[in-house]
Each structure stands twice: as structure tokens, then as C-alpha cells.
Design a protein around this motif. Sequence first.
Motif, short mmCIF file in Angstrom:
data_model
loop_
_atom_site.label_atom_id
_atom_site.label_comp_id
_atom_site.label_asym_id
_atom_site.label_seq_id
_atom_site.Cartn_x
_atom_site.Cartn_y
_atom_site.Cartn_z
N ASP A 12 0.80 -1.21 0.00
CA ASP A 12 0.00 0.00 0.00
C ASP A 12 0.84 1.27 0.00
OD1 ASP A 12 1.04 -0.22 2.51
OD2 ASP A 12 -0.86 0.03 3.58
N GLY A 13 2.18 1.12 -0.08
CA GLY A 13 3.06 2.27 -0.12
C GLY A 13 3.64 2.67 1.21
N THR A 14 3.07 2.17 2.32
CA THR A 14 3.63 2.49 3.63
C THR A 14 4.93 1.74 3.84
OG1 THR A 14 2.39 0.70 4.69
CG2 THR A 14 1.33 2.88 4.56
N ILE A 15 5.73 2.21 4.77
CA ILE A 15 7.05 1.62 5.03
C ILE A 15 7.05 1.09 6.46
CG2 ILE A 15 9.52 2.06 5.15
CD1 ILE A 15 9.15 4.28 3.13
N PHE A 16 7.41 -0.18 6.58
CA PHE A 16 7.53 -0.82 7.90
C PHE A 16 8.99 -0.76 8.31
CE2 PHE A 16 8.74 -4.69 10.19
CZ PHE A 16 8.01 -4.52 11.35
N VAL A 17 9.27 -0.14 9.46
CA VAL A 17 10.65 0.00 9.95
C VAL A 17 10.68 -0.42 11.41
CG1 VAL A 17 12.61 1.54 10.23
CG2 VAL A 17 10.99 1.95 8.38
N VAL A 21 15.90 -0.90 13.51
CA VAL A 21 16.35 -0.24 12.29
C VAL A 21 16.17 1.27 12.40
CG1 VAL A 21 16.03 -0.12 9.79
CG2 VAL A 21 15.81 -2.31 10.96
N GLN A 22 15.13 1.71 13.10
CA GLN A 22 14.94 3.15 13.29
C GLN A 22 16.12 3.77 14.04
OE1 GLN A 22 11.09 4.39 14.83
NE2 GLN A 22 10.08 2.60 13.90
N ARG A 23 16.66 3.02 15.02
CA ARG A 23 17.83 3.53 15.74
C ARG A 23 19.05 3.57 14.83
NH1 ARG A 23 15.22 0.67 20.02
NH2 ARG A 23 16.31 -1.27 19.49
N ILE A 24 19.18 2.57 13.94
CA ILE A 24 20.31 2.59 13.00
C ILE A 24 20.18 3.76 12.03
CG2 ILE A 24 21.42 1.31 11.13
CD1 ILE A 24 20.63 -1.27 12.56
#
Length: 335
Positions: A12-17, A21-24
Motif C-alpha cells: 500500500d506504499g507504507t514503510i515498515f521499519v 532499524v529506526q535507531r540505525i
Amino acid sequence: TAVAERAQRQTDGTIFVPKAVQRIFALENTLSAIGSTRRAVELPGRIIPDPDAAGYVQTAVGGRLAPPPGGFPRLGAAVKAGDVLAYVTPPVQAIDASDMRQRQGELDQQIAIVERRIARWEPLATAGAVTRTQLEEARLELKGLNDRRAALDRVRREPEALVASVSGIVADGVPVAGQIAQTNAIVFQIVDPTRLWVEAMSFDPLDSLTQASAVTAGGTTLPLAFRGAGFADRGQAIPVHFAITGDTKGIRTGQFVTAVAATGETTSGLAVPRSAVVRGSDGQAQVFDHVSAERFVPRPVRTAPLDGDRLLILAGVEPGRRIVMQGAPLLDNVR
């Protein structure tokens, strides 16, 4: 699992992080809030030297170049105002040389006549047959003739010294000994690297510029101070001059920059860092909305320049959204 800890773009175009990984990615976000600010315009520009701290070393007459005792200053060498950078010896034409030899012969003849007159009058002056005044006048005449003869010799031998008009560094100029320089030829360009300007081109008249900055191709922001705008068009555009008020290390003349100048008009929107806005695959500007703990949604936006470091989002984001301010380019590369 390893799949669960990898950032992925959903159908749907959203990004799963994931949080790890957000900390990286070192992601940072903030709540969007609409505020009023001055409208800014982007102007293409380039770096130019400060007219009061730059100068040319030109030849007034054409001739053959020769180095000073220490040699020609090379590119980047520091020079001071008044330093001799080169010599130029103008060629003597055949007709000029003939005239000068004739003048020299006439002066030599007159000098010889006056010398013999003085030699005759000196013993007569002792005896009182010739007045002391006549003898002094003859000696003064001889001195004037010798000075004219010496000046004529210097005209043939003395080259013209090319002197630095300002202090700075040699920005351009690679003369070679023996090179023939034409009249008014530019031999050296001298620039003070600590005093540089930005010349921007505007297609609309700009009044009451309050703040300005410039951004280089490498992303360096330069604070600017408005110096003036031209009254005559140049290529259907108005030249606008700004002085760089910050550090000029690594900046060179001729380098292209983008000047961002704030006008007196006000507008409203969300101020974000330039790195927070990325271009999608369709070329549309977009930001990332942090909608949940591990989900990010790209939001198309319409932006306007604000200054060298920030953009103003005019439409596309409602107040209260958590917009990613740092790490947006990394999210845009997630597939």
C-alpha cells in the motif's frame, strides 16, 4: 526473525521499519505546526570576488614579459599591494630606434661643446676675464644635458614594473618568461579569499530583502548580507549582490550556488529541514508521516524555499502530524 528486523515497503506504499532499524537510521520526527514566516525566493548565483578586495595586473603597453628576482608568483601565492610581480619590456620599433640614436648623437655633441667651454672658462674665471655667473650657468647647462642623456638611455633599457594593486592571493595567471603580452593584457588576477560575494540573477524586482543565505552544490550554507541590486537588465535578469558574512574556507570564485533571499512578504506553512523533503519515483516532493510505532507513510507536499537550510511546506500536511525531520533519504531508499 531476520525478516522481521528488516525495513520493508508494503504494497500500500507504507514503510515498515522496526525499532532497531529506526535507531540505525537515527530517525527523528516532530509534531507539525503551522507558523507565519517571510516569503523567500531562490535565485541562481555564482561566487565573485569583493570588488574592493580584488584587482587585475595589466600591461599598459605591450612587450616581452620577464620575471622579478624571485620569479613569477604562482597560483595561490600570497602577495601584498605594491609587490612587483613581473616586468614588461616594450619593443623599440626601427623608426623609434633611429630617432633615439639621432637624439643621443645631438645630445653628445652639445655635451662635448659645453664641456670644452667650461674647460676654457675655468682659468679665465680665476683671472677675472669671465664672470663666476657665466661659469655656473655653463655647469648647470652641462648637468641638464647629462640628465637628458641619461633619461634617454633609461627609456631604452628600463622595463615597466607590473605591481600588485591589492593584497590577496594569485587566483589566475601563468605568465612565462619571454612571452609577448599585448597592450592591456591581464597578466594576473588577485583575490582576497576571505572577502567574497555572491552575484545572483533575479527575473523580478526585489525590494526590502531582510535575510539571505546561499547553498553550494555540496550542501554548505553560507550566510549573506544584501549589498545592492542592478538597475539595468543583464540577459533579461537583474543582478543582485550579496556579501558572504561567514567562513569562506573551501569557496572559490566562479562556483555556482543557489541564493535564498527572504522578502518583506509573509506566508504561513510548516518549516522543515531540506533533508526532510525527498523526491519520489514520480518526481513529487514528499515527506514521511510517522503514523504508528513502526509505520511511516509518504505524504506528497508542496514546498517553497525558506532559507539555506529549511523549506516551507505550504500544503500536504495537516497540523499535529509527526513528520520525519532526520533520516528521510534512508526511508526513501527502502524497497
